[in-house]
Write a protein that holds these residues in place. Structure first.
Motif, PDB file in Angstrom:
ATOM      1  N   ILE A  41     -45.244 -40.375 -23.263  1.00 17.80           N
ATOM      2  CA  ILE A  41     -44.849 -40.946 -24.783  1.00 17.80           C
ATOM      3  C   ILE A  41     -43.630 -39.994 -24.900  1.00 17.80           C
ATOM      4  O   ILE A  41     -42.397 -40.353 -25.338  1.00 17.80           O
ATOM      5  N   GLY A  42     -43.705 -38.709 -24.792  1.00 19.18           N
ATOM      6  CA  GLY A  42     -42.425 -37.605 -24.964  1.00 19.18           C
ATOM      7  C   GLY A  42     -41.217 -38.031 -24.165  1.00 19.18           C
ATOM      8  O   GLY A  42     -40.146 -37.988 -24.336  1.00 19.18           O
ATOM      9  N   LYS A  43     -41.477 -38.616 -22.990  1.00 17.43           N
ATOM     10  CA  LYS A  43     -40.492 -38.954 -21.826  1.00 17.43           C
ATOM     11  C   LYS A  43     -39.812 -40.209 -22.308  1.00 17.43           C
ATOM     12  O   LYS A  43     -38.361 -40.475 -22.042  1.00 17.43           O
ATOM     13  N   LYS A 111     -23.508 -30.757 -23.273  1.00 18.97           N
ATOM     14  CA  LYS A 111     -23.364 -30.878 -21.548  1.00 18.97           C
ATOM     15  C   LYS A 111     -23.435 -29.187 -21.340  1.00 18.97           C
ATOM     16  O   LYS A 111     -22.994 -28.394 -21.942  1.00 18.97           O
ATOM     17  N   LEU A 112     -24.093 -29.033 -20.172  1.00 15.08           N
ATOM     18  CA  LEU A 112     -24.350 -27.854 -19.648  1.00 15.08           C
ATOM     19  C   LEU A 112     -22.920 -27.556 -18.754  1.00 15.08           C
ATOM     20  O   LEU A 112     -22.279 -28.348 -18.489  1.00 15.08           O
ATOM     21  N   GLU A 132     -27.984 -22.360 -27.473  1.00 14.93           N
ATOM     22  CA  GLU A 132     -27.683 -21.057 -26.943  1.00 14.93           C
ATOM     23  C   GLU A 132     -28.322 -20.663 -25.353  1.00 14.93           C
ATOM     24  O   GLU A 132     -27.909 -20.229 -24.517  1.00 14.93           O
ATOM     25  N   ALA A 133     -29.703 -21.139 -25.469  1.00 19.33           N
ATOM     26  CA  ALA A 133     -30.239 -20.917 -24.397  1.00 19.33           C
ATOM     27  C   ALA A 133     -30.036 -21.633 -22.973  1.00 19.33           C
ATOM     28  O   ALA A 133     -30.284 -21.369 -22.108  1.00 19.33           O
ATOM     29  N   LEU A 139     -32.494 -22.381 -20.422  1.00 20.34           N
ATOM     30  CA  LEU A 139     -33.019 -23.915 -20.662  1.00 20.34           C
ATOM     31  C   LEU A 139     -32.396 -24.882 -19.980  1.00 20.34           C
ATOM     32  O   LEU A 139     -30.855 -24.915 -19.966  1.00 20.34           O
ATOM     33  N   LYS A 140     -32.798 -25.711 -18.727  1.00 18.37           N
ATOM     34  CA  LYS A 140     -32.264 -26.597 -17.899  1.00 18.37           C
ATOM     35  C   LYS A 140     -32.422 -27.943 -18.409  1.00 18.37           C
ATOM     36  O   LYS A 140     -31.364 -28.885 -18.194  1.00 18.37           O
ATOM     37  N   ASP A 141     -33.320 -28.457 -19.358  1.00 21.76           N
ATOM     38  CA  ASP A 141     -33.619 -29.697 -19.467  1.00 21.76           C
ATOM     39  C   ASP A 141     -33.310 -29.966 -20.981  1.00 21.76           C
ATOM     40  O   ASP A 141     -34.113 -28.991 -21.674  1.00 21.76           O
TER      41      ASP A 141
END
Length: 201
Positions: A41-43, A111-112, A132-133, A139-141
């Motif tokens: 559900i989260g995805k 965007k990263l 910031e993370a 934080l990647k995702d």
């Protein structure tokens, strides 16, 4: 001047999402099946899909409540149901579109740094809402972050679109549905009258 406004907007967005993250209580679920369901559900389901589900559910139930209201006459029941259907359709269409649009817009500006091409003209704009993370690499995702922030912004946008789009669209659809109801009722009355005249002959 531009740099100051970009930084202030970016820090405000990070403050809001940080406050929401801290406010949500931690919950532990031990069931493997429940965890899989929650993860799916989260995805797969975000606020546009939630709004669509709510709209379809309302469309399958609320008009029938109006049509079965015995406290008013038949014509009032039909018009009330038509107004309800128009309101649900208008609200669902705009709600889904605005939520999806805002999430897409946040995605474009969250965007990263690693995702940006070297020839991007304004990289600061592309990372305007990046937390910031993510900038520090912790934080990647950003998927959930983008959905949450997009939903928050869409709620702000909808305070204006409720008057600018929803209300006029609801009125337009209601008039169309009511005209259709009156046409059917008129055709039915003409048919009954014709049958009566034929039977008297």
């Amino acid at each position: 001047m531009t740099s100051l406004s970009v930084n202030s907007i970016s820090s405000a967005a990070r403050s809001v999402t940080g406050a929401i993250t801290k406010a949500v209580p931690a919950v532990t679920v031990n069931s493997r099946r429940a965890n899989k369901t929650i993860a799916w559900i989260g995805k797969k389901i975000s606020s546009p899909q939630n709004r669509l589900i709510l709209g379809v559910s309302a469309l399958l139930s609320q008009p029938f409540i109006d049509l079965n209201n015995r406290k008013v006459d038949e014509d009032t029941r039909k018009i009330s149901a038509a107004r309800t259907v128009a309101k649900i359709i208008a609200g669902t269409l705009t709600g889904v579109a605005i939520r999806a649009g805002c999430i897409k817009a946040i995605d474009a500006f969250s965007k990263l740094p690693a995702q940006l091409a070297k020839n991007v003209k304004n990289p600061k704009l592309k990372t305007l809402f990046t937390p910031e993370a993510a900038l520090t690499g912790a934080l990647k995702d950003l998927t959930h972050y983008k959905k949450a922030l997009g939903t928050i912004i869409s709620l702000v946008v909808m305070t204006f679109t409720n008057f600018l789009i929803d209300a006029p669209l609801t009125k337009f659809l209601t008039n169309k549905f009511v005209d259709r109801i009156h046409e059917k009722d008129k055709a039915k009355a003409v048919k009954l009258q014709t049958n009566k005249e034929v039977s008297h002959e």
